[in-house]
Design a protein around this motif. Structure first.
Motif, mmCIF file in Angstrom:
data_model
loop_
_atom_site.group_PDB
_atom_site.id
_atom_site.type_symbol
_atom_site.label_atom_id
_atom_site.label_comp_id
_atom_site.label_asym_id
_atom_site.label_seq_id
_atom_site.Cartn_x
_atom_site.Cartn_y
_atom_site.Cartn_z
ATOM 1 N N PRO A 31 55.413 84.235 -19.126
ATOM 2 C CA PRO A 31 54.523 85.141 -18.399
ATOM 3 C C PRO A 31 53.252 85.550 -19.141
ATOM 4 N N VAL A 32 53.194 85.357 -20.458
ATOM 5 C CA VAL A 32 52.040 85.838 -21.223
ATOM 6 C C VAL A 32 51.454 84.708 -22.068
ATOM 7 N N VAL A 72 55.727 81.226 -13.071
ATOM 8 C CA VAL A 72 56.648 81.188 -11.939
ATOM 9 C C VAL A 72 57.923 81.897 -12.380
ATOM 10 N N ALA A 73 58.163 83.067 -11.799
ATOM 11 C CA ALA A 73 59.342 83.848 -12.162
ATOM 12 C C ALA A 73 60.601 83.123 -11.703
ATOM 13 N N PRO A 74 61.668 83.184 -12.501
ATOM 14 C CA PRO A 74 62.917 82.543 -12.071
ATOM 15 C C PRO A 74 63.466 83.248 -10.838
ATOM 16 N N PRO A 75 64.175 82.521 -9.980
ATOM 17 C CA PRO A 75 64.726 83.160 -8.775
ATOM 18 C C PRO A 75 65.753 84.223 -9.157
ATOM 19 N N ALA A 76 65.788 85.275 -8.374
ATOM 20 C CA ALA A 76 66.743 86.359 -8.627
ATOM 21 C C ALA A 76 68.159 85.838 -8.406
#
Length: 98
Positions: A31-32, A72-76
């Motif tokens: 993310p960073v 891309v955030a991992p799926p919850a």
């Protein structure tokens, strides 16, 4: 004259189509990112999990930390299914004897 113009347009199209694609500079798994400035330009590294971690890594360097625009955030994770008591087993009905 017209053939020359058509040939020029087709030739330029082939040159641009065969140009190598630039590699993506941002790793979408983190993310960073940090952009480090040097005498030969800047370098972008995206392997930080938090802004604090990036700022610690940037100590003493000419650079800046920023949110990765391609992250891309991992799926919850799905909530676990509620456990229910098993249904009582049905005994097969017996046919009457004749």
């Amino acid at each position: 004259m017209m053939r020359g113009l058509v040939g020029l347009i087709l030739g330029m199209g082939m040159i641009f189509a065969s140009s190598p694609a630039w590699a993506q500079r941002y790793d979408p798994n983190y993310p960073v990112c940090m952009e480090i400035y040097g005498s030969d330009g800047s370098v972008v590294d995206c392997f930080f999990t938090s802004m604090a971690q990036c700022k610690e890594g940037a100590t003493g360097m000419a650079g800046i930390c920023f949110n990765n625009p391609y992250y891309v955030a991992p799926p919850a994770e799905a909530a676990p299914a509620e456990q229910t008591a098993p249904a009582a087993s049905a005994t097969p009905a017996r046919s009457p004897r004749r």
